[in-house]
Scaffold this motif. Structure first.
Motif, PDB file in Angstrom:
ATOM      1  N   ASP A   1      -4.196   8.841  -5.264  1.00  0.00           N
ATOM      2  CA  ASP A   1      -4.811   7.716  -4.621  1.00  0.00           C
ATOM      3  C   ASP A   1      -3.886   7.323  -3.719  1.00  0.00           C
ATOM      4  O   ASP A   1      -2.808   7.061  -3.655  1.00  0.00           O
ATOM      5  N   ASN A   2      -4.647   6.758  -2.378  1.00  0.00           N
ATOM      6  CA  ASN A   2      -4.002   5.831  -1.749  1.00  0.00           C
ATOM      7  C   ASN A   2      -4.445   4.674  -1.857  1.00  0.00           C
ATOM      8  O   ASN A   2      -5.756   4.079  -1.805  1.00  0.00           O
ATOM      9  N   SER A   3      -3.480   3.642  -2.432  1.00  0.00           N
ATOM     10  CA  SER A   3      -3.948   2.433  -2.956  1.00  0.00           C
ATOM     11  C   SER A   3      -3.324   1.140  -2.334  1.00  0.00           C
ATOM     12  O   SER A   3      -2.079   1.404  -1.915  1.00  0.00           O
TER      13      SER A   3
ATOM     14  N   SER B   1      -5.894   2.802 -10.597  1.00  0.00           N
ATOM     15  CA  SER B   1      -5.391   3.472  -9.320  1.00  0.00           C
ATOM     16  C   SER B   1      -4.799   4.760 -10.125  1.00  0.00           C
ATOM     17  O   SER B   1      -3.917   4.506 -10.831  1.00  0.00           O
TER      18      SER B   1
ATOM     19  N   THR C   1      -8.783   0.956  -3.559  1.00  0.00           N
ATOM     20  CA  THR C   1      -8.514   2.091  -3.196  1.00  0.00           C
ATOM     21  C   THR C   1      -9.672   2.411  -2.177  1.00  0.00           C
ATOM     22  O   THR C   1     -10.780   1.993  -2.660  1.00  0.00           O
TER      23      THR C   1
ATOM     24  N   SER D   1       0.986  -1.216  -0.102  1.00  0.00           N
ATOM     25  CA  SER D   1       0.126   0.067  -0.136  1.00  0.00           C
ATOM     26  C   SER D   1       0.978   1.108  -0.019  1.00  0.00           C
ATOM     27  O   SER D   1       1.923   1.134   0.487  1.00  0.00           O
TER      28      SER D   1
END
Ligand code: GDP
Ligand code: MG
Length: 401
Positions: free
Chosen positions: A275-277, A271, A263, A230
Motif C-alpha cells: 500500500d501507499n499510505s 495499511s 490509503t 506518507s
C-alpha cells in the motif's frame, strides 16, 4: 500448453547456481521437460533458456531466463543466468530473488571458484536452504569418486552456513534426463530433485506476515490534525491506533502512535505491504521527521552506521563511472527512500589498501560508514550514487555497528 500461474499452489522463487559449464542450463531445461511430461510445465529446450545476451542498453541489464513450472505441491519461478557476471549482478541487485537454490556441481570437476562464490552470495541474500545436484554422473564410473564429491560438497556448504548433514544431495545427469537416456540417472533423478526441493526449501513467509515497515517518502502537517508521513509499506500490516517507532536520519528513536491511516485518500482501519499510505502520528512535530526514516513495529529494526556491503560496480556502458575509485571513496548511499553521505573502505587487513582501486565491472566487498545512522538490516539492498549517476548497487552483508 501449460496453464500459467496457479494461485491455488504456494509460490516459490528458486534458481540454478554454480560454476560455469557444470550444467545449470541443461538441468533447467531437463526440469521443464520432466514437468511438461506431467502437464505441469511447458518444455523449454536448452536454446530457448540460454539465449545469447541481448544487446545491453544503458542501465543495469541482467540477462536472466525466467522459467516457470509446478510440482504437485507448489508453483515455481526459476531463474537461470547465462554467465557468472549475470549471477553476481542478479543476486546483488535482487533482479530475480531466490527463496532457495539448486547448486549444480559437475562430478567430473568437483567444486570450483564460482561454486563457492555463488554459495556465499546465496547466503548473503538470505537464502536459508539449498539443494545440491551433483551432475554429469554419466561421466564417472567410480562410485567412490562420486562419494567423495558428495562429501566435499557437504563440507563446503557447511562452511557457508548451510546444513551439511540434512541438505539433500542428488546425484544424476541433466543431459541424460534431457535426452531421455538412462532414466536411473536421468529423469528419476529429476523427480528426486523436485521432491527434495518441495520438501526442503520452505515456502517463503508472505510480506504481510513480517513486522511492519514503511519508509517515509514525504512529511506534511494537516492543520488541526497533526503530522502525516506518507510512503510505501514494504512489509507487514499496521492497524489504526498501533504503537510504532520512527527510526533513522541520525535522530533518536521516536515512539508514537498511529491515530489514523489513509490509503488512496480514504481513511481505513489498516495499511498493508504494497500500500501507499499516509500515517497520522500522535504528538510528533513535522521538524522531527524526514524523508528516509522508517516507521516500524517497535523493536523490529534498529539504526546502524557501519556495515559490510557487497557491491557490483557499474561499467560506463551501464551508466556508471568511467574510472575506478580508491580507498575512502565518499559517495551517497541510497537506502530505501533515504540518501546518506558515506565512506567506503577496504576490509581490515586488505593488502595495499592505499593504492588499490575498484574498477567499473568489479564485484567487491567493502566497509561502509554512514554520516548519520540509518535503519539497516543484513540482506538489504542499497544503491551507491555520485553526482546524479549510479556507481554501484550493493547488498548489506553484515552489520558492524
Ligand atoms: P552451465 O554453464 O552451468 O549452464 O552449463 P550447461 O548446461 O551449458 O552445460 C555445459 C556443458 O555440459 C554442455 O555441453 C552440456 O551438454 C554438458 N552437460 C550438462 N549436463 C551434463 C551431463 O549430465 N552429462 C554430461 N556428460 N554432460 C553434461
Ligand atoms: Mg548456462
Amino acid at each position: 500448453t501449460y496453464a500459467v500461474y496457479q494461485r491455488t499452489k504456494p509460490h516459490v522463487n528458486i534458481g540454478t547456481i554454480g560454476h560455469v559449464d557444470h550444467g545449470k542450463t541443461t538441468l533447467s531445461a531437463a526440469i521443464t521437460k520432466r514437468q511438461a511430461e506431467k502437464g505441469m510445465a511447458s518444455f523449454l529446450d536448452y536454446g530457448s533458456i540460454d539465449k545469447a545476451p541481448e544487446e545491453r542498453k544503458r542501465g543495469i541489464t541482467i540477462s536472466t531466463a525466467h522459467i516457470e513450472y509446478s510440482t504437485e505441491a507448489r508453483h515455481y519461478s526459476h531463474v537461470d543466468c547465462p554467465g557468472h557476471a549475470d549471477y553476481i549482478k542478479n543476486m546483488i541487485t535482487g533482479a530475480a530473488s531466490m527463496d532457495g537454490a539448486i547448486i549444480v556441481v559437475a562430478a567430473s570437476d568437483g567444486q570450483m571458484p564460482q561454486t563457492r562464490e555463488h554459495l556465499l552470495l546465496a547466503r548473503q541474500v538470505g537464502v536459508q536452504r539449498i539443494v545440491v545436484f551433483v551432475n554429469k554422473v554419466d561421466t564417472i564410473d567410480d562410485p567412490e569418486m562420486l562419494e567423495l564429491v558428495e562429501m566435499e560438497m557437504r563440507e563446503l556448504i557447511g562452511n557457508y552456513g548451510f546444513d551439511s548433514d540434512e541438505t539433500p544431495v542428488i546425484l544424476g545427469s541433466a543431459l541424460c534426463a534431457l535426452d531421455g537416456k538412462r532414466p536411473e540417472i536421468g529423469e528419476q533423478k529429476i523427480d528426486e530433485l523436485m521432491k527434495a526441493v518441495d520438501d526442503w526449501i520452505p515456502t517463503p513467509e508472505r510480506d504481510t506476515d513480517k513486522p511492519f515497515l514503511m519508509s517515509v517518502e514525504d512529511v506534511f502537517s494537516i492543520a488541526g490534525r497533526g503530522t502525516v508521513c506518507s510512503g510505501r509499506v514494504e512489509r507487514g500490516v499496521l492497524k489504526r491506533d498501533s504503537e510504532v517507532e520512527l527510526i533513522g536520519k541520525g535522530t533518536e528513536v521516536i515512539k508514537t502512535k498511529v491515530t489514523d491511516i489513509e490509503t488512496f485518500h480514504k481513511s481505513c482501519e489498516e495499511s498493508r505491504a504494497g500500500d501507499n499510505s499516509g500515517l497520522l502520528l500522535r504528538g510528533v512535530r513535522r521538524e522531527d521527521l524526514r524523508r528516509g526514516m522508517v516507521i516500524v513495529k517497535p523493536g523490529s529494526v534498529s539504526a546502524h552506521s557501519k556495515f559490510m556491503v557487497s557491491m557490483y560496480v557499474l561499467t560506463k556502458e551501464e551508466g556508471g563511472r568511467h574510472t575506478g575509485f580508491h580507498e575512502n571513496y565518499k559517495p551517497q548511499m541510497y537506502i530505501r527512500s533515504a540518501d546518506e553521505a558515506c565512506a567506503l573502505h577496504f576490509p581490515e587487513g586488505t593488502e595495499d589498501a592505499e593504492s588499490k582501486m575498484v574498477m567499473p565491472g568489479d564485484n567487491v566487498e567493502m566497509v561502509a560508514t554512514l554520516h548519520n545512522p540509518n535503519a539497516i538490516e543484513a540482506g538489504q539492498r542499497v544503491t551507491i550514487r555520485e553526482g546524479g549517476r549510479t556507481v554501484a548497487t550493493g547488498l548489506v552483508t553484515r552489520i558492524i555497528k
